[in-house]
Design a protein around this motif. Structure first.
Motif, PDB file in Angstrom:
ATOM      1  N   ALA A  19     -41.425 -17.928  88.300  1.00  0.00           N
ATOM      2  CA  ALA A  19     -41.955 -17.203  87.153  1.00  0.00           C
ATOM      3  C   ALA A  19     -41.012 -16.082  86.723  1.00  0.00           C
ATOM      4  O   ALA A  19     -40.797 -15.861  85.529  1.00  0.00           O
ATOM      5  N   ALA A  20     -40.423 -15.395  87.702  1.00  0.00           N
ATOM      6  CA  ALA A  20     -39.485 -14.312  87.394  1.00  0.00           C
ATOM      7  C   ALA A  20     -38.243 -14.845  86.690  1.00  0.00           C
ATOM      8  O   ALA A  20     -37.773 -14.277  85.701  1.00  0.00           O
ATOM      9  N   ALA A  21     -37.707 -15.946  87.202  1.00  0.00           N
ATOM     10  CA  ALA A  21     -36.495 -16.531  86.617  1.00  0.00           C
ATOM     11  C   ALA A  21     -36.740 -17.018  85.200  1.00  0.00           C
ATOM     12  O   ALA A  21     -35.934 -16.770  84.291  1.00  0.00           O
ATOM     13  N   LYS A  22     -37.846 -17.701  84.969  1.00  0.00           N
ATOM     14  CA  LYS A  22     -38.127 -18.230  83.635  1.00  0.00           C
ATOM     15  C   LYS A  22     -38.431 -17.103  82.652  1.00  0.00           C
ATOM     16  O   LYS A  22     -38.049 -17.174  81.483  1.00  0.00           O
ATOM     17  N   ALA A  23     -39.108 -16.048  83.119  1.00  0.00           N
ATOM     18  CA  ALA A  23     -39.383 -14.911  82.248  1.00  0.00           C
ATOM     19  C   ALA A  23     -38.102 -14.191  81.850  1.00  0.00           C
ATOM     20  O   ALA A  23     -38.046 -13.547  80.802  1.00  0.00           O
ATOM     21  N   ALA A  24     -37.072 -14.327  82.684  1.00  0.00           N
ATOM     22  CA  ALA A  24     -35.765 -13.739  82.374  1.00  0.00           C
ATOM     23  C   ALA A  24     -34.950 -14.623  81.442  1.00  0.00           C
ATOM     24  O   ALA A  24     -33.842 -14.246  81.038  1.00  0.00           O
ATOM     25  N   GLY A  25     -35.458 -15.811  81.121  1.00  0.00           N
ATOM     26  CA  GLY A  25     -34.754 -16.719  80.227  1.00  0.00           C
ATOM     27  C   GLY A  25     -33.666 -17.514  80.912  1.00  0.00           C
ATOM     28  O   GLY A  25     -32.683 -17.907  80.273  1.00  0.00           O
ATOM     29  N   MET A  26     -33.834 -17.780  82.202  1.00  0.00           N
ATOM     30  CA  MET A  26     -32.818 -18.483  82.985  1.00  0.00           C
ATOM     31  C   MET A  26     -33.296 -19.865  83.405  1.00  0.00           C
ATOM     32  O   MET A  26     -34.496 -20.123  83.508  1.00  0.00           O
ATOM     33  N   LYS A  27     -32.343 -20.773  83.653  1.00  0.00           N
ATOM     34  CA  LYS A  27     -32.670 -22.057  84.259  1.00  0.00           C
ATOM     35  C   LYS A  27     -32.998 -21.814  85.729  1.00  0.00           C
ATOM     36  O   LYS A  27     -32.424 -20.928  86.369  1.00  0.00           O
ATOM     37  N   CYS A  28     -33.910 -22.610  86.261  1.00  0.00           N
ATOM     38  CA  CYS A  28     -34.325 -22.398  87.654  1.00  0.00           C
ATOM     39  C   CYS A  28     -34.495 -23.721  88.391  1.00  0.00           C
ATOM     40  O   CYS A  28     -35.238 -24.600  87.945  1.00  0.00           O
ATOM     41  N   ILE A  29     -33.791 -23.847  89.505  1.00  0.00           N
ATOM     42  CA  ILE A  29     -33.945 -24.973  90.424  1.00  0.00           C
ATOM     43  C   ILE A  29     -34.763 -24.480  91.615  1.00  0.00           C
ATOM     44  O   ILE A  29     -34.460 -23.432  92.185  1.00  0.00           O
ATOM     45  N   VAL A  30     -35.782 -25.224  91.986  1.00  0.00           N
ATOM     46  CA  VAL A  30     -36.595 -24.878  93.143  1.00  0.00           C
ATOM     47  C   VAL A  30     -36.198 -25.743  94.329  1.00  0.00           C
ATOM     48  O   VAL A  30     -36.114 -26.971  94.202  1.00  0.00           O
ATOM     49  N   THR A  31     -35.918 -25.106  95.461  1.00  0.00           N
ATOM     50  CA  THR A  31     -35.756 -25.826  96.729  1.00  0.00           C
ATOM     51  C   THR A  31     -36.940 -25.415  97.605  1.00  0.00           C
ATOM     52  O   THR A  31     -36.994 -24.288  98.100  1.00  0.00           O
ATOM     53  N   LYS A  32     -37.887 -26.301  97.748  1.00  0.00           N
ATOM     54  CA  LYS A  32     -39.125 -25.977  98.452  1.00  0.00           C
ATOM     55  C   LYS A  32     -38.849 -25.534  99.888  1.00  0.00           C
ATOM     56  O   LYS A  32     -37.956 -26.064 100.546  1.00  0.00           O
ATOM     57  N   SER A  33     -39.656 -24.577 100.364  1.00  0.00           N
ATOM     58  CA  SER A  33     -39.531 -24.115 101.745  1.00  0.00           C
ATOM     59  C   SER A  33     -40.833 -24.363 102.482  1.00  0.00           C
ATOM     60  O   SER A  33     -41.787 -24.899 101.918  1.00  0.00           O
ATOM     61  N   GLY A  34     -40.866 -23.949 103.731  1.00  0.00           N
ATOM     62  CA  GLY A  34     -42.019 -24.251 104.571  1.00  0.00           C
ATOM     63  C   GLY A  34     -43.342 -23.796 103.997  1.00  0.00           C
ATOM     64  O   GLY A  34     -44.349 -24.511 104.081  1.00  0.00           O
ATOM     65  N   TYR A  35     -43.371 -22.611 103.412  1.00  0.00           N
ATOM     66  CA  TYR A  35     -44.622 -22.063 102.894  1.00  0.00           C
ATOM     67  C   TYR A  35     -44.915 -22.457 101.450  1.00  0.00           C
ATOM     68  O   TYR A  35     -46.018 -22.214 100.957  1.00  0.00           O
ATOM     69  N   THR A  36     -43.939 -23.016 100.735  1.00  0.00           N
ATOM     70  CA  THR A  36     -44.124 -23.205  99.292  1.00  0.00           C
ATOM     71  C   THR A  36     -44.231 -24.659  98.857  1.00  0.00           C
ATOM     72  O   THR A  36     -44.275 -24.933  97.651  1.00  0.00           O
ATOM     73  N   ALA A  37     -44.272 -25.586  99.797  1.00  0.00           N
ATOM     74  CA  ALA A  37     -44.222 -27.011  99.454  1.00  0.00           C
ATOM     75  C   ALA A  37     -45.319 -27.436  98.483  1.00  0.00           C
ATOM     76  O   ALA A  37     -45.118 -28.335  97.666  1.00  0.00           O
ATOM     77  N   ASP A  38     -46.487 -26.787  98.547  1.00  0.00           N
ATOM     78  CA  ASP A  38     -47.620 -27.210  97.723  1.00  0.00           C
ATOM     79  C   ASP A  38     -47.834 -26.327  96.497  1.00  0.00           C
ATOM     80  O   ASP A  38     -48.837 -26.483  95.796  1.00  0.00           O
ATOM     81  N   GLU A  39     -46.908 -25.425  96.216  1.00  0.00           N
ATOM     82  CA  GLU A  39     -47.070 -24.554  95.054  1.00  0.00           C
ATOM     83  C   GLU A  39     -46.763 -25.310  93.760  1.00  0.00           C
ATOM     84  O   GLU A  39     -46.161 -26.390  93.774  1.00  0.00           O
ATOM     85  N   ASP A  40     -47.176 -24.735  92.651  1.00  0.00           N
ATOM     86  CA  ASP A  40     -47.020 -25.363  91.341  1.00  0.00           C
ATOM     87  C   ASP A  40     -45.662 -24.991  90.748  1.00  0.00           C
ATOM     88  O   ASP A  40     -45.404 -23.825  90.449  1.00  0.00           O
ATOM     89  N   PHE A  41     -44.795 -25.992  90.582  1.00  0.00           N
ATOM     90  CA  PHE A  41     -43.462 -25.772  90.036  1.00  0.00           C
ATOM     91  C   PHE A  41     -43.265 -26.517  88.717  1.00  0.00           C
ATOM     92  O   PHE A  41     -42.167 -26.959  88.392  1.00  0.00           O
ATOM     93  N   VAL A  42     -44.343 -26.656  87.947  1.00  0.00           N
ATOM     94  CA  VAL A  42     -44.291 -27.456  86.729  1.00  0.00           C
ATOM     95  C   VAL A  42     -43.268 -26.908  85.732  1.00  0.00           C
ATOM     96  O   VAL A  42     -42.714 -27.666  84.923  1.00  0.00           O
ATOM     97  N   ASN A  43     -42.992 -25.614  85.767  1.00  0.00           N
ATOM     98  CA  ASN A  43     -42.058 -25.024  84.812  1.00  0.00           C
ATOM     99  C   ASN A  43     -40.614 -25.008  85.300  1.00  0.00           C
ATOM    100  O   ASN A  43     -39.730 -24.525  84.585  1.00  0.00           O
ATOM    101  N   ALA A  44     -40.366 -25.523  86.493  1.00  0.00           N
ATOM    102  CA  ALA A  44     -39.002 -25.541  87.016  1.00  0.00           C
ATOM    103  C   ALA A  44     -38.150 -26.546  86.254  1.00  0.00           C
ATOM    104  O   ALA A  44     -38.651 -27.541  85.724  1.00  0.00           O
ATOM    105  N   ASP A  45     -36.848 -26.293  86.215  1.00  0.00           N
ATOM    106  CA  ASP A  45     -35.927 -27.241  85.586  1.00  0.00           C
ATOM    107  C   ASP A  45     -35.573 -28.375  86.528  1.00  0.00           C
ATOM    108  O   ASP A  45     -35.166 -29.448  86.075  1.00  0.00           O
ATOM    109  N   ALA A  46     -35.723 -28.156  87.823  1.00  0.00           N
ATOM    110  CA  ALA A  46     -35.514 -29.203  88.817  1.00  0.00           C
ATOM    111  C   ALA A  46     -36.165 -28.768  90.117  1.00  0.00           C
ATOM    112  O   ALA A  46     -36.259 -27.570  90.405  1.00  0.00           O
ATOM    113  N   VAL A  47     -36.633 -29.736  90.900  1.00  0.00           N
ATOM    114  CA  VAL A  47     -37.293 -29.452  92.180  1.00  0.00           C
ATOM    115  C   VAL A  47     -36.719 -30.367  93.254  1.00  0.00           C
ATOM    116  O   VAL A  47     -36.651 -31.590  93.054  1.00  0.00           O
ATOM    117  N   PHE A  48     -36.310 -29.778  94.372  1.00  0.00           N
ATOM    118  CA  PHE A  48     -35.766 -30.535  95.504  1.00  0.00           C
ATOM    119  C   PHE A  48     -36.381 -30.006  96.800  1.00  0.00           C
ATOM    120  O   PHE A  48     -36.979 -28.937  96.817  1.00  0.00           O
TER     121      PHE A  48
END
Length: 318
Positions: A263-292
């Motif tokens: 949310a911080a990255a997109k609000a800054a007007g930047m592209k954002c790639i998400v690399t899921k971690s142990g605690y975030t695997a089930d979070e909502d990343f619908v606005n990400a530019d890519a998810v791995f």
């Protein structure tokens, strides 16, 4: 650190690049060439494993086909979150250090794995403790006035940071796969690199210097802790990084692992790639530019610097 998955598949909304890591053969490429394929914002994406060239095609509303190959324009800057991106620190790093601090102060508080996962929705360790004590009640040993409680929280956080730094200095928490590779690619191409984190600056600096090494560390700017008044999901830290580096936010690519970081990255007007971690695997990343699941090192590489550039550049051809 989250366990590696050898052949993961992800699904998400159409605005997110979602990757299947099973090797397949694409009909529009040469026979027997192994590719990775998926979609990016409604486009078809493939990486040719043999040539390392990226291909993105998209049928636009005007009937024009969008085609992108290996980008001629790379990002002006790569901006990394720290915890969960550089190192999967939360469960066996920060959480343990918080609990050891609580025990040393005899506060009668323990944060288990599930509780800490909920607390991570709050950006910043001092903010996290304050919110927790406001909700559950302050320990008997805590002061009564609001101003004294701020000092109390600050002292707890300082002690926790010192314990966490010992874990880092002993290299008990390793870098996530592909982090050093991607940073090396960026620095070799003159792409600026920074780490932008809500964590304490000393802790972030320890991770960068101890785990990435002094040669890389001297090329990486760090924006952390209370350097901005409002923490993620507010975009302030990413906007500060872009301003300090002298680059346009729209030319930056962020690597994050959490919904608040995204949310911080997109609000800054930047592209954002998400690399899921142990605690975030089930979070909502619908606005990400890519998810791995991670950045990845060869032969299990998920993406590289060229892919980061491909998120910024598209050529429109008839």
């Amino acid at each position: 650190m989250a366990s590696m998955v050898t052949s993961p598949s992800f699904t998400a909304a159409s605005s997110t690049t979602v990757f299947s890591h099973n090797k397949t053969s694409a009909s529009n490429l040469r026979p027997n060439v192994k590719t990775l394929s998926s979609s990016i914002m409604g486009a078809q994406f493939s990486i040719n494993r043999s040539t390392r060239r990226c291909h993105i095609t998209k049928r636009c509303r005007s009937g024009v086909t969008c085609l992108s190959t290996s980008p001629s324009v790379l990002p002006s800057a790569l901006l990394f979150d720290c915890d969960g991106v550089l190192v999967d620190t939360e469960k066996d790093g920060h959480r343990i250090s918080f609990n050891d601090t609580f025990a040393a102060r005899e506060l009668g508080v323990t944060w288990d794995v599930d509780l800490y996962g909920e607390l991570l929705k709050i950006g910043g360790g001092k903010e996290r403790m304050t919110a927790y004590f406001n909700k559950t009640g302050w320990p008997e040993k805590a002061p009564k006035s609001e101003e004294e409680r701020k000092d109390f929280i600050a002292s707890l956080h300082k002690q926790k940071t010192e314990l966490f730094m010992v874990l880092i200095e002993k290299k008990l928490l390793p870098l996530r796969p592909g982090v050093a590779k991607l940073i090396d690619q960026a620095l070799a191409k003159g792409v600026k690199v920074a780490v932008c984190s809500t964590s304490n600056e000393k802790a972030v600096s320890a991770i960068v210097s101890c785990l990435l090494g002094p040669e890389r560390a001297k090329e990486i700017l760090i924006f952390a802790g209370d350097v901005v008044p409002r923490k993620k999901p507010d975009p302030a830290i990413y906007l500060l990084a872009a301003s300090t580096l002298g680059v346009e936010p729209s030319s930056c690519v962020v690597v994050e692992d959490s919904a608040i970081g995204l949310a911080a990255a997109k609000a800054a007007g930047m592209k954002c790639i998400v690399t899921k971690s142990g605690y975030t695997a089930d979070e909502d990343f619908v606005n990400a530019d890519a998810v791995f699941d991670c950045i990845g090192d060869p032969p299990e590489e998920r993406f590289d610097l060229e892919f980061c550039g491909s998120l910024l550049e598209k050529q429109y051809v008839s």
